[in-house]
Design a protein around this motif. Structure first.
Motif, short mmCIF file in Angstrom:
data_model
loop_
_atom_site.label_atom_id
_atom_site.label_comp_id
_atom_site.label_asym_id
_atom_site.label_seq_id
_atom_site.Cartn_x
_atom_site.Cartn_y
_atom_site.Cartn_z
N ASP B 4 0.66 -1.17 -0.13
CA ASP B 4 -0.01 -0.15 -0.10
C ASP B 4 0.88 1.27 0.07
OD1 ASP B 4 -2.84 -1.00 1.94
OD2 ASP B 4 -2.27 -1.51 0.04
N PRO B 5 0.44 2.14 -0.76
CA PRO B 5 1.44 3.48 -0.96
C PRO B 5 1.50 4.28 0.58
CG PRO B 5 -0.32 3.51 -2.69
CD PRO B 5 -0.63 2.26 -1.75
N GLY B 6 0.60 4.13 1.41
CA GLY B 6 0.82 4.75 2.81
C GLY B 6 1.67 4.10 3.42
N SER B 7 2.15 2.76 3.35
CA SER B 7 3.29 2.41 4.08
C SER B 7 4.63 2.25 3.42
CB SER B 7 2.99 0.88 4.34
OG SER B 7 2.80 0.15 3.09
N GLU B 55 8.85 -1.99 -12.66
CA GLU B 55 9.94 -1.59 -13.96
C GLU B 55 10.75 -0.55 -13.00
OE1 GLU B 55 10.30 0.62 -18.12
OE2 GLU B 55 8.47 -0.96 -17.77
N LEU B 56 10.45 0.52 -12.48
CA LEU B 56 10.89 1.70 -11.87
C LEU B 56 11.60 1.18 -10.72
CD1 LEU B 56 8.92 4.64 -13.20
CD2 LEU B 56 11.00 3.84 -14.12
N GLY B 57 11.05 0.03 -9.99
CA GLY B 57 11.70 -0.34 -8.55
C GLY B 57 11.11 0.58 -7.47
N TYR B 58 9.67 1.07 -7.96
CA TYR B 58 9.00 1.62 -6.81
C TYR B 58 8.57 0.75 -5.52
CZ TYR B 58 9.60 6.40 -8.92
OH TYR B 58 10.13 7.51 -9.53
N PRO B 59 8.06 1.02 -4.71
CA PRO B 59 7.50 0.02 -3.70
C PRO B 59 6.00 -0.18 -3.86
CG PRO B 59 8.07 1.95 -2.45
CD PRO B 59 8.71 2.31 -3.82
N ALA B 60 5.42 0.82 -4.39
CA ALA B 60 4.15 1.04 -4.46
C ALA B 60 3.42 2.17 -5.67
CB ALA B 60 3.32 1.62 -3.22
N VAL B 61 2.38 1.63 -5.84
CA VAL B 61 1.88 2.73 -7.05
C VAL B 61 1.78 4.31 -6.60
CG1 VAL B 61 0.67 0.94 -8.20
CG2 VAL B 61 -0.65 2.37 -6.44
N ALA B 62 2.07 5.13 -7.42
CA ALA B 62 1.98 6.71 -7.14
C ALA B 62 1.88 7.14 -8.64
CB ALA B 62 3.15 7.07 -6.49
N MET B 63 1.79 8.75 -8.36
CA MET B 63 1.55 9.32 -9.53
C MET B 63 2.78 10.66 -9.63
SD MET B 63 -2.09 11.83 -10.08
CE MET B 63 -1.51 13.02 -9.05
N SER B 64 3.30 10.48 -10.73
CA SER B 64 4.35 11.45 -11.03
C SER B 64 3.86 12.98 -11.12
CB SER B 64 5.27 10.94 -12.28
OG SER B 64 5.84 9.96 -11.93
N VAL B 65 4.62 13.69 -10.58
CA VAL B 65 4.72 15.16 -10.55
C VAL B 65 5.75 15.98 -10.41
CG1 VAL B 65 2.20 15.21 -9.68
CG2 VAL B 65 4.14 15.43 -8.14
N VAL B 121 6.44 12.22 -6.09
CA VAL B 121 5.14 11.41 -6.28
C VAL B 121 4.11 11.84 -5.41
CG1 VAL B 121 6.40 9.45 -7.29
CG2 VAL B 121 6.01 9.63 -4.69
N VAL B 122 3.06 11.70 -5.90
CA VAL B 122 1.63 11.87 -5.03
C VAL B 122 1.30 10.51 -4.88
CG1 VAL B 122 -0.65 12.62 -4.95
CG2 VAL B 122 1.14 14.23 -5.94
N PHE B 123 0.90 10.25 -3.73
CA PHE B 123 0.47 8.86 -3.47
C PHE B 123 -0.78 8.76 -2.41
CE2 PHE B 123 1.78 8.90 1.11
CZ PHE B 123 2.75 9.75 1.09
N SER B 128 -5.23 0.99 -1.23
CA SER B 128 -4.08 0.48 -2.05
C SER B 128 -3.78 1.39 -3.34
CB SER B 128 -4.53 -0.96 -2.81
OG SER B 128 -5.55 -0.85 -3.34
N GLU B 129 -4.77 2.26 -3.58
CA GLU B 129 -4.58 3.17 -4.64
C GLU B 129 -5.57 4.32 -4.33
OE1 GLU B 129 -5.42 1.37 -8.35
OE2 GLU B 129 -7.66 0.96 -7.79
N ARG B 130 -5.34 5.29 -5.54
CA ARG B 130 -6.30 6.51 -5.38
C ARG B 130 -7.72 6.00 -5.79
NH1 ARG B 130 -3.35 9.05 -8.30
NH2 ARG B 130 -1.75 9.30 -6.27
N THR B 131 -8.75 6.61 -4.92
CA THR B 131 -10.15 6.20 -5.35
C THR B 131 -10.49 7.10 -6.75
OG1 THR B 131 -11.00 8.02 -4.05
CG2 THR B 131 -10.50 5.91 -2.90
N LEU B 132 -11.73 6.32 -7.11
CA LEU B 132 -12.26 7.21 -8.16
C LEU B 132 -12.61 8.43 -7.68
CD1 LEU B 132 -14.74 4.47 -9.64
CD2 LEU B 132 -12.50 5.23 -10.45
#
Lengths: 168, 151
Positions: B4-7, B55-65, B121-123, B128-132
């Protein structure tokens, strides 16, 4: 105007169309009533006086083609193109919805699904068709708000779709 | 295995709420009415794909800014982000603020890259991910800085 060539016979010329013909070489505005070009005619180019009004099916086809055309990494952040399953579900929905004036905004998702999104004064609705066919939704009306799997919020989603169906 | 991104990420409070977070979006992410851009569609504020994250080796999903303050140190304007060959297609630039992200239970962590010191990154801090809904709220609040070409 005679002697105009077209790759397909049966091409329809309408009054006001600008026509360029090869033999005999001629350029001008078609002045006659709508006339079908006969086989063996020599037409080089036609500029339509008025584009035909797009139909609801044109909109559905256009939206689906835009989704089908998406390639791997289409958003620059690694997004996958929509899966065939997602496209099939979206296509079926849009064919039922196409006649309505309140059309959704449509976009692919990073994992290969599709999002349909509506926003009006009374209703916000987002339908997410997942890459494996699973569906999620977010609904906001004047009285309530919910998000989650479609089957868990079916009544509220149907209410939102009803409001959108009759939205001007 | 992504977590989870928060962790995985930590909200960096040295990034003030007023900080503009620039995001590069493609032309199909814009809602057009005739030739006028109305706003950004909510999927434009999705986390990147799981495959790209791994692929980028990030631990969790996030949004690039990209952070405005870091860009200013380098003398960069939003339009300069599109000079990177990776964004040579029909792309534009929009922004939200760090405060707007945090109001939607998002965090912002600096993640400078070799060729992009302003990257962050914005997370989602919950789940587990940003909601709708969160994506929609960010899209509604976002502003367009560089309009992509009309499709």
């Amino acid at each position: 105007m005679t002697n105009i060539l077209r790759e397909e016979s049966g091409f329809l010329l309408s009054e006001g169309d600008v026509v360029y013909a090869k033999q005999p070489e001629a350029y001008g505005i078609w002045r006659s009533r709508p006339t079908q070009v006969s086989p063996g005619a020599f037409l080089v180019a036609v500029k339509r006086a008025r584009a035909p009004e797009p139909t609801a099916d044109d909109w559905v086809n256009s939206e689906l083609l835009d989704l089908v055309d998406l390639e791997e990494d289409w958003d620059g952040y690694g997004a996958h193109p929509p899966t065939l399953l997602a496209l099939e579900i979206v296509g079926k929905f849009l064919k039922h919805w196409s006649a309505q004036p309140c059309r959704p905004w449509i976009m692919g998702t990073p994992e290969g699904g599709v999002i349909l999104e509506w926003e009006t004064e009374d209703v916000d609705l987002i339908l997410e068709i997942g890459e494996e066919g699973h569906n999620n939704a977010y609904v906001r009306t004047q009285h309530a708000e919910c998000e989650g799997p479609v089957h868990e919020h079916w009544n509220m989603i149907c209410d939102a779709l009803d409001r959108l169906w009759f939205h001007d | 295995m992504l977590v989870d991104p928060g962790s995985a990420y930590e909200d960096d409070l040295t990034i003030p709420n007023e900080e503009r977070l620039y995001r590069i979006v493609k032309h199909n992410a814009i809602i057009w009415k005739d030739d006028r851009a109305v706003r950004v569609k909510s999927p434009a504020f999705s986390d990147q794909s799981k495959a790209r994250t791994i692929e980028l080796g990030y631990p969790a999903v996030a949004m690039s800014v990209f952070l405005e303050s870091e860009m200013k140190k380098l003398g960069l304007e939003p339009a300069d982000l599109l000079k990177d060959p990776r964004w040579s297609g029909p792309y534009g630039v929009v922004h939200i603020t760090a405060g707007q992200a945090r109001n939607e239970e998002q965090g912002v962590e600096r993640r400078p890259l070799d060729n992009s010191p302003a990257h962050a990154v914005v997370f989602a801090t919950q789940g587990s991910e940003r909601t709708l809904r969160q994506r929609q709220q960010l899209a509604q609040k976002s502003q367009i800085d560089v309009l992509p070409p009309h499709p």
